[in-house]
Write a protein that holds these residues in place. Sequence first.
Motif, PDB file in Angstrom:
ATOM      1  N   ARG A 275       3.446   2.309  -7.042  1.00  0.00           N
ATOM      2  CA  ARG A 275       3.405   1.176  -6.116  1.00  0.00           C
ATOM      3  C   ARG A 275       3.818  -0.093  -6.847  1.00  0.00           C
ATOM      4  N   GLY A 276       4.216  -1.085  -6.058  1.00  0.00           N
ATOM      5  CA  GLY A 276       4.754  -2.307  -6.643  1.00  0.00           C
ATOM      6  C   GLY A 276       3.837  -2.981  -7.639  1.00  0.00           C
ATOM      7  N   GLU A 277       2.529  -2.951  -7.379  1.00  0.00           N
ATOM      8  CA  GLU A 277       1.596  -3.667  -8.260  1.00  0.00           C
ATOM      9  C   GLU A 277       1.459  -3.029  -9.637  1.00  0.00           C
TER      10      GLU A 277
ATOM     11  N   ARG B 169       0.822  -1.219   0.000  1.00  0.00           N
ATOM     12  CA  ARG B 169       0.000   0.000   0.000  1.00  0.00           C
ATOM     13  C   ARG B 169       0.853   1.265   0.000  1.00  0.00           C
ATOM     14  N   LYS B 170       2.146   1.105   0.260  1.00  0.00           N
ATOM     15  CA  LYS B 170       3.022   2.261   0.295  1.00  0.00           C
ATOM     16  C   LYS B 170       3.605   2.541  -1.085  1.00  0.00           C
ATOM     17  N   THR B 171       4.027   3.779  -1.284  1.00  0.00           N
ATOM     18  CA  THR B 171       4.732   4.101  -2.522  1.00  0.00           C
ATOM     19  C   THR B 171       6.065   3.369  -2.519  1.00  0.00           C
ATOM     20  N   LEU B 172       6.653   3.218  -3.698  1.00  0.00           N
ATOM     21  CA  LEU B 172       7.945   2.530  -3.787  1.00  0.00           C
ATOM     22  C   LEU B 172       9.026   3.262  -3.017  1.00  0.00           C
ATOM     23  N   ARG B 173       8.936   4.583  -2.988  1.00  0.00           N
ATOM     24  CA  ARG B 173       9.933   5.352  -2.223  1.00  0.00           C
ATOM     25  C   ARG B 173       9.955   4.908  -0.767  1.00  0.00           C
TER      26      ARG B 173
ATOM     27  N   GLY C 159      14.287   5.058 -14.007  1.00  0.00           N
ATOM     28  CA  GLY C 159      13.171   5.557 -14.814  1.00  0.00           C
ATOM     29  C   GLY C 159      11.821   5.163 -14.270  1.00  0.00           C
ATOM     30  N   VAL C 160      11.739   4.952 -12.947  1.00  0.00           N
ATOM     31  CA  VAL C 160      10.487   4.552 -12.306  1.00  0.00           C
ATOM     32  C   VAL C 160      10.033   5.661 -11.367  1.00  0.00           C
ATOM     33  N   ASP C 161       8.779   6.021 -11.430  1.00  0.00           N
ATOM     34  CA  ASP C 161       8.212   7.055 -10.576  1.00  0.00           C
ATOM     35  C   ASP C 161       8.264   6.607  -9.112  1.00  0.00           C
ATOM     36  N   PRO C 162       8.948   7.340  -8.229  1.00  0.00           N
ATOM     37  CA  PRO C 162       9.022   6.961  -6.811  1.00  0.00           C
ATOM     38  C   PRO C 162       7.654   6.905  -6.135  1.00  0.00           C
TER      39      PRO C 162
ATOM     40  N   SER D  80      17.500   3.984   2.850  1.00  0.00           N
ATOM     41  CA  SER D  80      16.703   5.136   3.282  1.00  0.00           C
ATOM     42  C   SER D  80      15.715   5.469   2.175  1.00  0.00           C
ATOM     43  N   ALA D  81      14.733   6.279   2.497  1.00  0.00           N
ATOM     44  CA  ALA D  81      13.762   6.690   1.480  1.00  0.00           C
ATOM     45  C   ALA D  81      14.429   7.534   0.405  1.00  0.00           C
ATOM     46  N   THR D  82      15.387   8.356   0.827  1.00  0.00           N
ATOM     47  CA  THR D  82      16.103   9.199  -0.147  1.00  0.00           C
ATOM     48  C   THR D  82      16.921   8.341  -1.100  1.00  0.00           C
TER      49      THR D  82
END
Length: 296
Positions: free
Chosen positions: A271-273, A240-244, A265-268, A253-255
């Motif tokens: 989500r995984g799905e 349910r969390k963003t990939l970041r 080239g993936v939007d942070p 770390s998130a950073t």
Amino acid sequence: MQNDETSAGPRLLGPADVRRLAAELGLRPTKTLGQNFVIDPNTVRRIVRVAGVGADDVVVEVGPGLGSLTLALLPVVGRVVAVEVDPVLAARLPSTVAEYAPGVAARLEVVPADALRVAELPGPAPTALVANLPYNVSVPVLLHLLETFPSLSRVLVMVQKEVADRLAAAPGSRTYGVPSVKAAWYGTVSSAGSVGRTVFWPAPNVDSGLVLLERGQVARDPDARAAVFAVVDAAFAQRRKTLRAALSGWAGSATAAETVLVAAGVDPRARGEQLTVDDFARIAAARVTITTFGTS
């Protein structure tokens, strides 16, 4: 209906045959080993047909049980290597095949072993996996065999319907998850139909499904598999969390996760799905590049 051997092939096991064999062995099917035996000849014929195997194939069958599917495979393929963890069933299978299909009995090799621990098989390299997989370990067995035997070019397995849906799910769907991505690492996965409960003895309390996997034409780097699978596990552990956020532990770390994702080239914020297996591969590769060379 009489189940005699004809020119069309060996006799196959019907309900009476399965119950007779089980009684002779004093067998009580156990949930621990995921034992539900197919009692419908048309179902095993269908599995062999959908699998698309032929005379040149060396087929691995996991969990042959009393031999329902084995008897349908033997007249069609060049060789069947049956991996059976139950020593009683493994010992009985050759004599069952000799009784029901004497003309093709020499094509069978029985390996009494746990499929999750098999590291090699006797004879020529296997080309296909065709099996009614024990439902309690179906995904681990499938992934283990695909990793261990890169010669497997085609897979047709019967698994619990829910698992079949997950394996064949596309990115963005509700059932897409870790099994979907990891199976897709090895090839193209698709649903090959459903199977009702009444074709089994004892009848399970779930429906079943057929899953077809065809190995990709371009072989993936086996050395990258563990790194890619680690990203997949991390991404779906907190789906349910963003990939970041989900990959923060994996990246440090998130950073750091955001840096890797942007490099891949993936939007942070994704989500995984939403990601394909190729997306996950790029993420894993980007982390290796950044770790090795740093960021510019």
